[in-house]
Design a protein around this motif. Structure first.
Motif, short mmCIF file in Angstrom:
data_model
loop_
_atom_site.label_atom_id
_atom_site.label_comp_id
_atom_site.label_asym_id
_atom_site.label_seq_id
_atom_site.Cartn_x
_atom_site.Cartn_y
_atom_site.Cartn_z
N ASP A 132 0.94 -0.80 0.32
CA ASP A 132 0.43 0.18 -0.19
C ASP A 132 1.09 1.01 0.26
N HIS A 133 1.53 1.23 0.94
CA HIS A 133 3.17 2.48 0.57
C HIS A 133 3.38 2.27 -0.76
N ASN A 134 3.63 1.47 -1.20
CA ASN A 134 5.01 1.60 -2.49
C ASN A 134 3.45 2.16 -3.40
N VAL A 135 2.35 1.61 -3.55
CA VAL A 135 1.48 2.29 -4.52
C VAL A 135 1.17 3.82 -4.47
N VAL A 136 1.05 3.94 -3.10
CA VAL A 136 0.79 5.90 -2.62
C VAL A 136 1.85 6.67 -2.79
N ARG A 137 3.24 6.27 -2.78
CA ARG A 137 4.63 6.50 -3.63
C ARG A 137 4.85 6.58 -4.24
N TRP A 138 4.79 5.84 -5.24
CA TRP A 138 4.59 5.47 -6.59
C TRP A 138 3.54 6.38 -7.66
N LEU A 139 2.51 6.90 -7.31
CA LEU A 139 1.70 7.56 -7.67
C LEU A 139 1.95 9.13 -7.95
N ASN A 140 2.19 9.38 -6.51
CA ASN A 140 2.35 10.41 -5.93
C ASN A 140 3.74 10.84 -6.43
N ASN A 141 4.70 10.24 -7.04
CA ASN A 141 5.93 10.16 -7.59
C ASN A 141 5.44 10.64 -9.29
N ASN A 142 4.90 10.07 -10.13
CA ASN A 142 4.59 9.83 -11.18
C ASN A 142 3.24 10.42 -12.05
N SER A 143 2.33 10.97 -11.01
CA SER A 143 1.27 11.47 -11.80
C SER A 143 1.05 13.42 -11.59
N ALA A 144 0.75 13.99 -13.19
CA ALA A 144 0.66 14.87 -12.24
C ALA A 144 -1.01 15.26 -12.55
N PHE A 145 -2.03 14.57 -12.57
CA PHE A 145 -3.38 14.44 -13.05
C PHE A 145 -4.48 13.45 -11.89
N LEU A 146 -3.46 12.64 -10.96
CA LEU A 146 -3.83 11.95 -9.71
C LEU A 146 -3.34 12.44 -8.63
N SER A 147 -4.06 11.98 -7.38
CA SER A 147 -4.07 11.32 -6.72
C SER A 147 -5.14 10.24 -5.50
N VAL A 148 -4.08 10.18 -4.79
CA VAL A 148 -4.52 9.21 -3.58
C VAL A 148 -3.98 9.29 -2.38
N ASP A 149 -4.71 8.23 -1.62
CA ASP A 149 -4.45 8.29 -0.49
C ASP A 149 -4.13 6.47 0.08
N GLU A 150 -4.24 6.45 1.75
CA GLU A 150 -3.86 5.03 1.59
C GLU A 150 -5.32 3.90 0.96
N GLY A 151 -5.19 2.89 0.90
CA GLY A 151 -6.07 1.78 0.22
C GLY A 151 -6.79 1.70 1.15
N THR A 152 -7.99 0.77 1.20
CA THR A 152 -9.09 0.79 1.90
C THR A 152 -9.27 -0.77 2.16
N GLY A 153 -10.14 -1.13 3.03
CA GLY A 153 -10.65 -2.61 2.96
C GLY A 153 -10.28 -3.41 4.14
N MET A 154 -10.98 -4.12 4.19
CA MET A 154 -11.03 -5.35 5.70
C MET A 154 -9.76 -5.95 5.11
N ASP A 155 -8.49 -6.61 4.21
CA ASP A 155 -7.26 -6.75 4.19
C ASP A 155 -6.49 -6.37 5.00
N LEU A 156 -6.49 -4.99 4.88
CA LEU A 156 -5.83 -3.27 5.03
C LEU A 156 -5.59 -3.59 6.87
N LEU A 157 -6.93 -3.27 6.60
CA LEU A 157 -7.53 -3.16 7.98
C LEU A 157 -6.72 -3.96 9.12
N PHE A 158 -7.21 -5.20 9.13
CA PHE A 158 -6.63 -6.63 9.45
C PHE A 158 -5.21 -6.12 9.21
N ALA A 159 -4.41 -5.56 8.97
CA ALA A 159 -2.47 -6.14 9.00
C ALA A 159 -2.38 -4.89 9.60
N TYR A 160 -3.22 -3.69 9.36
CA TYR A 160 -2.99 -2.60 10.53
C TYR A 160 -2.93 -2.94 11.82
#
Length: 189
Positions: A132-160
């Motif tokens: 999840d951190h890699n996805v957010v970092r990649w998109l925020n570093n490589n996109s001029a038109f998109l922005s994204v925050d951390e992902g959501t979902g039960m799997d990520l919730l239970f991981a945290y």
């Protein structure tokens, strides 16, 4: 364990993370070809990641509609080049849905953000968080038109949750051990 292995092998994976991908242009920004091109680039980048089994975004639907409207010619499996065509294709898609269904499940009401779903093969909690951190970092570093925050979902919730629980258990155990040692030292003096 056998059932999870079968789900992981037969289907696209067992972990699901959903991202809200916002347009930096704001309202109606997700209908612009620039947004859609970058979203498609992002989806393709995700598909090339090692543990990714499936990526779903509305660019896939738009490309399929464009191809179907051109007699199924695969050379038209592209994103429409103008905002009006995108809006018409989305309207056509929405009108083809059963009564009561709409585009609410793939975009927000002011069309400033769309949903992107990633299904991942089996991984542990820390790998999910790192992905999840890699996805957010990649998109925020490589996109001029998109922005994204951390992902959501039960799997990520239970991981945290499990990550935080492990840290708290270790800290509590160390604190308990130190307190017991101090009490024993004081009692045995």
């Amino acid at each position: 364990s056998i059932a999870i292995s079968e789900l992981n092998n037969v289907y696209s994976g067992i972990h699901k993370i959903v991202y809200t991908v916002r347009s930096k242009e704001g309202e109606f920004g997700i209908n612009t070809p620039a947004y859609l091109s970058e979203l498609d680039l992002f989806a393709n980048w995700l598909r090339n990641q090692e543990k990714v089994g499936f990526v779903d975004t509305h660019t896939t639907t738009l490309k399929k509609i464009n191809q179907d409207l051109h007699g199924g010619d695969s050379s038209y499996s592209t994103i429409p080049s103008d905002k009006q065509s995108v809006a018409q294709y989305l309207l056509l898609y929405e009108m083809s849905l059963p009564v009561g269904l709409g585009l609410d499940n793939i975009q927000n009401s002011d069309q400033s953000a769309s949903k992107l779903t990633v299904v991942l093969h089996k991984m542990d909690s820390q790998e999910l968080i790192d992905f999840d951190h890699n996805v957010v970092r990649w998109l925020n570093n490589n996109s001029a038109f998109l922005s994204v925050d951390e992902g959501t979902g039960m799997d990520l919730l239970f991981a945290y949750l499990s990550s935080n629980n492990i840290k708290d258990i270790i800290a509590g155990s160390l604190l308990g051990l130190i307190l017991i040692a101090v009490i024993l030292c004081y009692a045995l003096k």
